[in-house]
Scaffold this motif. Structure first.
Motif, PDB file in Angstrom:
ATOM      1  N   ILE A 127      75.639  34.333  33.096  1.00 27.51           N
ATOM      2  CA  ILE A 127      74.842  34.625  34.293  1.00 27.51           C
ATOM      3  C   ILE A 127      74.080  35.940  34.133  1.00 27.51           C
ATOM      4  N   ASP A 128      72.798  35.864  34.387  1.00 26.85           N
ATOM      5  CA  ASP A 128      71.909  37.022  34.245  1.00 26.85           C
ATOM      6  C   ASP A 128      70.685  36.736  35.116  1.00 26.85           C
ATOM      7  N   PRO A 129      70.353  37.643  36.040  1.00 21.66           N
ATOM      8  CA  PRO A 129      69.294  37.296  36.996  1.00 21.66           C
ATOM      9  C   PRO A 129      67.909  37.107  36.389  1.00 21.66           C
ATOM     10  N   MET A 130      67.598  37.827  35.272  1.00 20.40           N
ATOM     11  CA  MET A 130      66.228  37.770  34.750  1.00 20.40           C
ATOM     12  C   MET A 130      66.219  37.213  33.333  1.00 20.40           C
ATOM     13  N   LEU A 131      65.443  36.151  33.134  1.00 19.38           N
ATOM     14  CA  LEU A 131      65.221  35.602  31.786  1.00 19.38           C
ATOM     15  C   LEU A 131      63.776  35.933  31.438  1.00 19.38           C
ATOM     16  N   ALA A 132      63.568  37.022  30.697  1.00 18.11           N
ATOM     17  CA  ALA A 132      62.209  37.514  30.424  1.00 18.11           C
ATOM     18  C   ALA A 132      61.772  37.077  29.025  1.00 18.11           C
ATOM     19  N   THR A 133      62.042  37.897  27.988  1.00 18.59           N
ATOM     20  CA  THR A 133      61.713  37.438  26.624  1.00 18.59           C
ATOM     21  C   THR A 133      62.727  36.412  26.139  1.00 18.59           C
ATOM     22  N   GLY A 134      63.908  36.400  26.774  1.00 15.15           N
ATOM     23  CA  GLY A 134      64.985  35.500  26.332  1.00 15.15           C
ATOM     24  C   GLY A 134      65.893  36.149  25.298  1.00 15.15           C
ATOM     25  N   GLY A 135      65.549  37.369  24.852  1.00 13.87           N
ATOM     26  CA  GLY A 135      66.341  38.033  23.816  1.00 13.87           C
ATOM     27  C   GLY A 135      67.790  38.268  24.246  1.00 13.87           C
ATOM     28  N   SER A 136      67.971  38.740  25.483  1.00 13.23           N
ATOM     29  CA  SER A 136      69.335  39.005  25.971  1.00 13.23           C
ATOM     30  C   SER A 136      70.121  37.702  26.082  1.00 13.23           C
ATOM     31  N   ALA A 137      69.502  36.692  26.652  1.00 13.65           N
ATOM     32  CA  ALA A 137      70.205  35.416  26.857  1.00 13.65           C
ATOM     33  C   ALA A 137      70.615  34.805  25.518  1.00 13.65           C
ATOM     34  N   VAL A 138      69.709  34.809  24.545  1.00 12.67           N
ATOM     35  CA  VAL A 138      70.026  34.217  23.236  1.00 12.67           C
ATOM     36  C   VAL A 138      71.187  34.968  22.586  1.00 12.67           C
ATOM     37  N   LYS A 139      71.148  36.321  22.665  1.00 13.93           N
ATOM     38  CA  LYS A 139      72.246  37.121  22.075  1.00 13.93           C
ATOM     39  C   LYS A 139      73.567  36.786  22.760  1.00 13.93           C
ATOM     40  N   ALA A 140      73.557  36.703  24.093  1.00 14.15           N
ATOM     41  CA  ALA A 140      74.799  36.431  24.833  1.00 14.15           C
ATOM     42  C   ALA A 140      75.323  35.028  24.512  1.00 14.15           C
ATOM     43  N   ILE A 141      74.446  34.069  24.451  1.00 14.55           N
ATOM     44  CA  ILE A 141      74.875  32.685  24.151  1.00 14.55           C
ATOM     45  C   ILE A 141      75.441  32.619  22.730  1.00 14.55           C
ATOM     46  N   ASP A 142      74.821  33.346  21.802  1.00 15.12           N
ATOM     47  CA  ASP A 142      75.346  33.405  20.423  1.00 15.12           C
ATOM     48  C   ASP A 142      76.792  33.914  20.420  1.00 15.12           C
ATOM     49  N   VAL A 143      77.043  34.968  21.206  1.00 10.41           N
ATOM     50  CA  VAL A 143      78.388  35.570  21.259  1.00 10.41           C
ATOM     51  C   VAL A 143      79.397  34.568  21.811  1.00 10.41           C
ATOM     52  N   VAL A 144      79.017  33.882  22.889  1.00 10.40           N
ATOM     53  CA  VAL A 144      79.917  32.924  23.542  1.00 10.40           C
ATOM     54  C   VAL A 144      80.186  31.736  22.615  1.00 10.40           C
ATOM     55  N   ARG A 145      79.143  31.320  21.935  1.00 13.66           N
ATOM     56  CA  ARG A 145      79.293  30.193  20.991  1.00 13.66           C
ATOM     57  C   ARG A 145      80.194  30.602  19.813  1.00 13.66           C
ATOM     58  N   ALA A 146      80.007  31.804  19.305  1.00  9.77           N
ATOM     59  CA  ALA A 146      80.842  32.283  18.190  1.00  9.77           C
ATOM     60  C   ALA A 146      82.304  32.376  18.593  1.00  9.77           C
ATOM     61  N   ALA A 147      82.563  32.537  19.897  1.00 14.86           N
ATOM     62  CA  ALA A 147      83.953  32.614  20.383  1.00 14.86           C
ATOM     63  C   ALA A 147      84.563  31.225  20.554  1.00 14.86           C
ATOM     64  N   GLY A 148      83.782  30.162  20.326  1.00 15.33           N
ATOM     65  CA  GLY A 148      84.350  28.818  20.343  1.00 15.33           C
ATOM     66  C   GLY A 148      83.886  27.933  21.486  1.00 15.33           C
ATOM     67  N   ALA A 149      82.999  28.436  22.351  1.00 13.17           N
ATOM     68  CA  ALA A 149      82.530  27.604  23.469  1.00 13.17           C
ATOM     69  C   ALA A 149      81.513  26.570  22.979  1.00 13.17           C
ATOM     70  N   THR A 150      81.611  25.372  23.529  1.00 13.96           N
ATOM     71  CA  THR A 150      80.618  24.343  23.197  1.00 13.96           C
ATOM     72  C   THR A 150      79.881  23.863  24.450  1.00 13.96           C
ATOM     73  N   ASP A 151      80.503  24.077  25.623  1.00 16.30           N
ATOM     74  CA  ASP A 151      79.900  23.633  26.885  1.00 16.30           C
ATOM     75  C   ASP A 151      79.372  24.866  27.614  1.00 16.30           C
ATOM     76  N   ILE A 152      78.115  25.216  27.328  1.00 18.88           N
ATOM     77  CA  ILE A 152      77.541  26.477  27.835  1.00 18.88           C
ATOM     78  C   ILE A 152      76.272  26.177  28.622  1.00 18.88           C
ATOM     79  N   ALA A 153      76.092  26.863  29.740  1.00 16.67           N
ATOM     80  CA  ALA A 153      74.820  26.806  30.459  1.00 16.67           C
ATOM     81  C   ALA A 153      74.443  28.233  30.851  1.00 16.67           C
ATOM     82  N   LEU A 154      73.172  28.425  31.157  1.00 18.21           N
ATOM     83  CA  LEU A 154      72.663  29.736  31.553  1.00 18.21           C
ATOM     84  C   LEU A 154      72.215  29.656  33.011  1.00 18.21           C
ATOM     85  N   VAL A 155      72.604  30.651  33.813  1.00 19.66           N
ATOM     86  CA  VAL A 155      72.184  30.684  35.215  1.00 19.66           C
ATOM     87  C   VAL A 155      71.363  31.953  35.424  1.00 19.66           C
ATOM     88  N   SER A 156      70.086  31.781  35.792  1.00 19.62           N
ATOM     89  CA  SER A 156      69.230  32.945  36.031  1.00 19.62           C
ATOM     90  C   SER A 156      68.557  32.773  37.387  1.00 19.62           C
TER      91      SER A 156
END
Ligand code: PRP
Ligand code: URA
Length: 205
Positions: A127-156
């Motif tokens: 969850i992050d209110p602003m999706l601007a360049t997408g750089g933050s969201a992509v980095k965060a999703i990478d981290v969550v995926r590396a931790a083993g998550a497969t069912d991920i969505a983004l809420v902005s």
């Protein structure tokens, strides 16, 4: 895939969020309200299981949420403003934190913190209110995926076409739930028409 919230109340709330005369106390209330609507939308397909109960009239089998189905991961700092509605409606929710901050000149997000609960086999909402360049969201999703998550969505709350495209390029199957898809980014990578710096408006900085 992009899912834009389509509800008259969402349109009403986001207009007041955008208004530059809205002060932080009201801004926080509006942030709560819009996030509650997004939370309901983003959890429509959470797993449930049968539960036998007795109403005052007769026995029946209802359905309840599967134990601890949901993890939310606010991106610090502005994502914290979206946390409370999830805590209020999902009592078993677990919370992870990812700290990212955009450089003011380059708009590239720098990672400074990460702490996640177990995520494998669970629905994870970043969850992050602003999706601007997408750089933050992509980095965060990478981290969550590396931790083993497969069912991920983004809420902005507000997204730019550039940010949506960036997330789609790196995570093509991921669903983005947003309350508004805006026009574009400006030269400083802020969203237009947008609402300015969400974290500053939320915390009066
Ligand atoms: C804002 C916002 C997102 C990010 C979006 O945070 O909350 O995390 O910018 O921009 P991007 O899509 O271009 O990466 P910021 O870095 O300003 O930090 P803050 O939450 O601490 O204010
Ligand atoms: N972060 C914000 O808070 N606002 C923008 O418009 C872009 C990034």
């Amino acid at each position: 895939m992009l899912h834009v919230l389509d509800h008259p109340l969402a349109a009403h709330v986001i207009t007041h969020l955008r208004d530059k005369t809205t002060r932080p106390a009201t801004f926080r209330t509006l942030c709560y309200q819009i996030t509650l609507l997004l939370a309901i939308e983003a959890t429509r397909d959470l797993p449930t299981e049968p539960k036998a109960i007795e109403t005052p009239m007769e026995p029946m089998t209802g359905r309840v949420l599967t134990h601890q189905p949901l993890v939310i991961v606010p991106i610090l700092r502005a994502g914290l403003g979206m946390m409370q509605p999830f805590l209020d409606i999902f009592p078993d929710v677990s919370v992870g934190y990812i700290g990212l901050e955009r450089d003011h000149t380059t708009a590239i997000a720098r990672s400074y913190y990460s702490k996640l609960p177990p995520v494998a086999g669970r629905r994870v909402l970043v969850i992050d209110p602003m999706l601007a360049t997408g750089g933050s969201a992509v980095k965060a999703i990478d981290v969550v995926r590396a931790a083993g998550a497969t069912d991920i969505a983004l809420v902005s709350i507000v997204s730019s076409p550039e940010g949506v495209a960036e997330v789609a390029q790196h995570h093509p199957a991921l669903v983005i739930y947003t309350a508004a898809l805006d026009r574009c980014l400006n030269a400083k990578k802020y969203i237009l028409p947008g609402l300015g710096d969400f974290g500053d408006r939320l915390y009066g900085t």
